[in-house]
Design a protein around this motif. Structure first.
Motif, PDB file in Angstrom:
ATOM      1  N   ARG A 227      33.290  38.316  47.038  1.00 56.62           N
ATOM      2  CA  ARG A 227      32.307  37.559  46.278  1.00 56.62           C
ATOM      3  C   ARG A 227      32.069  38.225  44.924  1.00 56.62           C
ATOM      4  O   ARG A 227      31.803  39.428  44.850  1.00 56.62           O
ATOM      5  CB  ARG A 227      30.991  37.474  47.054  1.00 56.62           C
ATOM      6  CG  ARG A 227      29.905  36.668  46.355  1.00 56.62           C
ATOM      7  CD  ARG A 227      28.677  36.548  47.210  1.00 56.62           C
ATOM      8  NE  ARG A 227      28.960  35.786  48.432  1.00 56.62           N
ATOM      9  CZ  ARG A 227      28.041  35.537  49.377  1.00 56.62           C
ATOM     10  NH1 ARG A 227      26.811  36.007  49.236  1.00 56.62           N
ATOM     11  NH2 ARG A 227      28.365  34.840  50.439  1.00 56.62           N
TER      12      ARG A 227
ATOM     13  N   GLN B 132      47.388  28.385  38.292  1.00 49.74           N
ATOM     14  CA  GLN B 132      46.947  28.735  39.634  1.00 49.74           C
ATOM     15  C   GLN B 132      45.613  29.480  39.593  1.00 49.74           C
ATOM     16  O   GLN B 132      45.457  30.454  38.872  1.00 49.74           O
ATOM     17  CB  GLN B 132      48.002  29.608  40.322  1.00 49.74           C
ATOM     18  CG  GLN B 132      49.342  28.934  40.539  1.00 49.74           C
ATOM     19  CD  GLN B 132      49.236  27.763  41.505  1.00 49.74           C
ATOM     20  OE1 GLN B 132      48.474  27.808  42.463  1.00 49.74           O
ATOM     21  NE2 GLN B 132      50.000  26.710  41.251  1.00 49.74           N
ATOM     22  N   PRO B 133      44.622  29.035  40.384  1.00 47.68           N
ATOM     23  CA  PRO B 133      43.344  29.755  40.433  1.00 47.68           C
ATOM     24  C   PRO B 133      43.481  31.044  41.246  1.00 47.68           C
ATOM     25  O   PRO B 133      44.416  31.200  42.038  1.00 47.68           O
ATOM     26  CB  PRO B 133      42.405  28.766  41.124  1.00 47.68           C
ATOM     27  CG  PRO B 133      43.317  27.963  41.993  1.00 47.68           C
ATOM     28  CD  PRO B 133      44.622  27.841  41.244  1.00 47.68           C
ATOM     29  N   VAL B 134      42.542  31.951  41.055  1.00 48.35           N
ATOM     30  CA  VAL B 134      42.526  33.195  41.812  1.00 48.35           C
ATOM     31  C   VAL B 134      41.930  32.935  43.192  1.00 48.35           C
ATOM     32  O   VAL B 134      40.901  32.251  43.326  1.00 48.35           O
ATOM     33  CB  VAL B 134      41.695  34.269  41.082  1.00 48.35           C
ATOM     34  CG1 VAL B 134      41.539  35.515  41.945  1.00 48.35           C
ATOM     35  CG2 VAL B 134      42.338  34.615  39.749  1.00 48.35           C
ATOM     36  N   ARG B 135      42.580  33.457  44.225  1.00 48.35           N
ATOM     37  CA  ARG B 135      42.032  33.353  45.574  1.00 48.35           C
ATOM     38  C   ARG B 135      40.953  34.419  45.745  1.00 48.35           C
ATOM     39  O   ARG B 135      41.242  35.610  45.840  1.00 48.35           O
ATOM     40  CB  ARG B 135      43.140  33.559  46.610  1.00 48.35           C
ATOM     41  CG  ARG B 135      42.658  33.400  48.044  1.00 48.35           C
ATOM     42  CD  ARG B 135      43.748  33.789  49.028  1.00 48.35           C
ATOM     43  NE  ARG B 135      43.250  33.791  50.392  1.00 48.35           N
ATOM     44  CZ  ARG B 135      43.882  34.365  51.402  1.00 48.35           C
ATOM     45  NH1 ARG B 135      45.042  34.987  51.197  1.00 48.35           N
ATOM     46  NH2 ARG B 135      43.367  34.331  52.616  1.00 48.35           N
ATOM     47  N   MET B 136      39.698  33.998  45.780  1.00 44.61           N
ATOM     48  CA  MET B 136      38.577  34.926  45.789  1.00 44.61           C
ATOM     49  C   MET B 136      38.281  35.394  47.215  1.00 44.61           C
ATOM     50  O   MET B 136      37.586  34.718  47.980  1.00 44.61           O
ATOM     51  CB  MET B 136      37.348  34.279  45.165  1.00 44.61           C
ATOM     52  CG  MET B 136      37.555  33.837  43.718  1.00 44.61           C
ATOM     53  SD  MET B 136      38.192  35.166  42.646  1.00 44.61           S
ATOM     54  CE  MET B 136      36.825  36.317  42.692  1.00 44.61           C
ATOM     55  N   GLN B 137      38.822  36.549  47.572  1.00 40.15           N
ATOM     56  CA  GLN B 137      38.594  37.131  48.888  1.00 40.15           C
ATOM     57  C   GLN B 137      37.351  38.016  48.919  1.00 40.15           C
ATOM     58  O   GLN B 137      36.943  38.482  49.978  1.00 40.15           O
ATOM     59  CB  GLN B 137      39.825  37.933  49.319  1.00 40.15           C
ATOM     60  CG  GLN B 137      41.071  37.076  49.479  1.00 40.15           C
ATOM     61  CD  GLN B 137      42.332  37.897  49.636  1.00 40.15           C
ATOM     62  OE1 GLN B 137      42.963  38.283  48.653  1.00 40.15           O
ATOM     63  NE2 GLN B 137      42.699  38.167  50.889  1.00 40.15           N
TER      64      GLN B 137
ATOM     65  N   CYS C 237      41.014  40.778  43.647  1.00 41.72           N
ATOM     66  CA  CYS C 237      41.359  39.437  44.129  1.00 41.72           C
ATOM     67  C   CYS C 237      42.524  38.847  43.339  1.00 41.72           C
ATOM     68  O   CYS C 237      43.394  38.172  43.906  1.00 41.72           O
ATOM     69  CB  CYS C 237      40.146  38.516  44.029  1.00 41.72           C
ATOM     70  SG  CYS C 237      38.799  38.923  45.168  1.00 41.72           S
ATOM     71  N   ALA C 238      42.553  39.084  42.042  1.00 39.29           N
ATOM     72  CA  ALA C 238      43.617  38.539  41.195  1.00 39.29           C
ATOM     73  C   ALA C 238      44.914  39.326  41.313  1.00 39.29           C
ATOM     74  O   ALA C 238      45.986  38.814  40.957  1.00 39.29           O
ATOM     75  CB  ALA C 238      43.163  38.523  39.734  1.00 39.29           C
TER      76      ALA C 238
END
Length: 475
Positions: free
Chosen positions: A123, A116-121, A157-158
């Motif tokens: 920048r 699963q990729p990290v949802r980058m909330q 984010c992670a």
């Protein structure tokens, strides 16, 4: 008015400055003593075992930025994973390390690439990969270099839990550290940030990521810093916390609600004082919202860090610290003396402006003026002695008070020999070491005016081999 009259007037001004500064310190010490005493009494009924067993304690994500940390990273992560807390995870962000930091983590904890990729909330610099441990609650984010703040933003984010705790890869925490620092956030929604005390690990015996014996450092440079840390954390930040004017939640050990970090846009990446900047942003935004809030400091001995052991590296650290202070004061200059920000605007920020920022300039100029005045016969021996007692004698008393406040209430140094050594260093630091720090901070002012950037490098010996070879990392 003649030049001699100006010299005399300036010396009298500097003497008055020291009197005011040390009086402020005395007030802070008195407030801190009351707070530490209350904290010690509350600890008797702390209920930490019940908190550990409670299903209502929100889970915590411990976020660790790492750049060239191959020497200490395994011990640090191991200590974080084994802390007592109902549910917590460790998120390590490898910020483009050029050494074997990532390889050490892979080998030590058997990491495998996550699906699963990290949802980058927020920048950040590009993410190269995400790894997880099959046996531990450990996530490792590998990214391109973007700096400490950028790495912390990636870690937020992670993170998968509502509380986030920021720390460093060269920090070893005590077993109940998370329980203690999370408790104010759990007990009150009004608490928005909590800072824990940071101790000097140099000289201590550390095994498997745990401090097993507390000792005073043999290295005199490190020993001076033990006194400084006691004065700054136990005897100063405790007092500022009491009046809700704490301006720094240390980046080495601080806990926040994840939603606040995301709502406030994450940590600023264009600063070298991200911890002070973030703390002041919390004060500013919460004050503007009209919400009741508190930024709290916990005087428990919970986190241990390795400090510089050479003057060269220590000088670079102090240069960066003071540049960061100036940078943050300039950024939040409209809060200074602004009653809209309460005690932060009327007490905390003015103190940092006049005594932390401008203090080194006044102090250094005072030393020079005193010597010149004595050579020209402007001052008599009695005034010179009074100046010495106020600047050096009073300073020594305050440093001794910090050492004995630690012994009376927190008692982390069990050996009388260590207390005796620290007491001697508390006096000796005012006879050369303090003046050297003053010079470094004045140089930092020049560095700031010249728009100097960067963190410099830091030598690390590593916890498991305190007498071993030192390695370099960015600070």
């Amino acid at each position: 008015m003649t030049l001699l009259d100006l010299l005399l007037a300036f010396n009298q001004f500097v003497l008055g400055y020291f009197v005011v500064l040390n009086t402020v310190y005395l007030v802070l010490y008195a407030v801190s003593f009351v707070e530490v005493a209350d904290h010690a009494r509350r600890e008797i009924f702390s209920g930490l075992p019940e908190l550990f067993a409670s299903a209502y304690s929100p889970p915590v994500s411990v976020v660790v930025p790492a750049y060239n940390e191959e020497v200490t990273i395994a011990s640090s992560v191991r200590s974080l994973l084994t802390m007592r807390y109902p549910l917590h995870e460790v998120v390590v962000v490898n910020d483009g390390s050029k050494d074997r930091t990532l390889e050490v983590l892979k080998e030590t904890f058997g990491l495998r690439e996550a699906d699963q990729p990290v949802r980058m909330q927020l920048r950040t610099a590009p993410i190269r990969g995400v790894y997880v441990s099959p046996t531990e609650r450990l996530i490792v984010v590998d990214k391109e270099n973007g700096g400490r703040s950028d790495a912390l933003n990636a870690g937020v984010c992670a993170a998968g839990h509502p509380f986030v705790c920021f720390t460093d890869a060269d920090v070893v925490m005590e077993e109940d550290a998370l329980l203690r620092v999370a408790r104010p956030l759990i007990e009150s929604e009004n608490v928005v940030a909590v800072g824990g005390i940071v101790r000097v690990a140099n000289g201590c015996e550390i095994r498997d990521g745990r401090v097993v014996e507390v000792r005073a450092p043999r290295n005199p440079i490190a020993a001076f810093q033990v006194v400084e840390y006691l004065r700054a954390f136990v005897a100063s930040r405790t007092g500022w916390s009491r009046i809700n004017s704490l301006l720094i939640v240390s980046g080495a050990f601080g806990m926040f609600r994840r939603r606040d970090i995301l709502n406030f846009g994450g940590l600023e990446v264009d600063t070298i004082a991200e911890d002070m900047e973030l703390t002041l942003r919390f004060h500013k935004l919460y004050k503007k919202s009209g919400s009741k809030y508190r930024v709290v400091f916990i005087p428990d001995p919970v986190a241990w860090t390795e400090v510089p052991s050479t003057l060269r590296v220590l000088g670079r650290q102090r240069d960066r610290w003071h540049r960061g202070l100036i940078e943050t004061l300039v950024r939040y200059r409209r809060m200074i003396f602004n009653p809209s920000y309460g005690s932060v605007g009327l007490l905390g920020l003015p103190y940092f402006l006049f005594f932390e920022f401008l203090g080194p300039l006044v102090e250094l100029a005072g030393y020079v003026a005193l010597v010149v005045s004595l050579l020209l016969g402007v001052l008599n021996t009695e005034f010179a002695l009074l100046f010495f007692l106020v600047s050096v004698g009073w300073g020594s008393f305050l440093s001794l008070a910090a050492v004995f406040l630690e012994e009376l209430r927190l008692r982390r140094y069990p050996r009388w020999g260590d207390l005796g050594k620290l007491s001697l260093y508390a006096v000796a630091e005012n006879l050369g070491y303090r003046q050297l720090n003053t010079v470094w901070r004045v140089i930092a002012m020049v560095s700031y005016l010249r728009n100097k950037k960067g963190w410099g490098e830091m030598e690390r010996q590593g916890f498991d081999d305190p007498e071993g070879e030192q390695t370099l990392r960015r600070m």
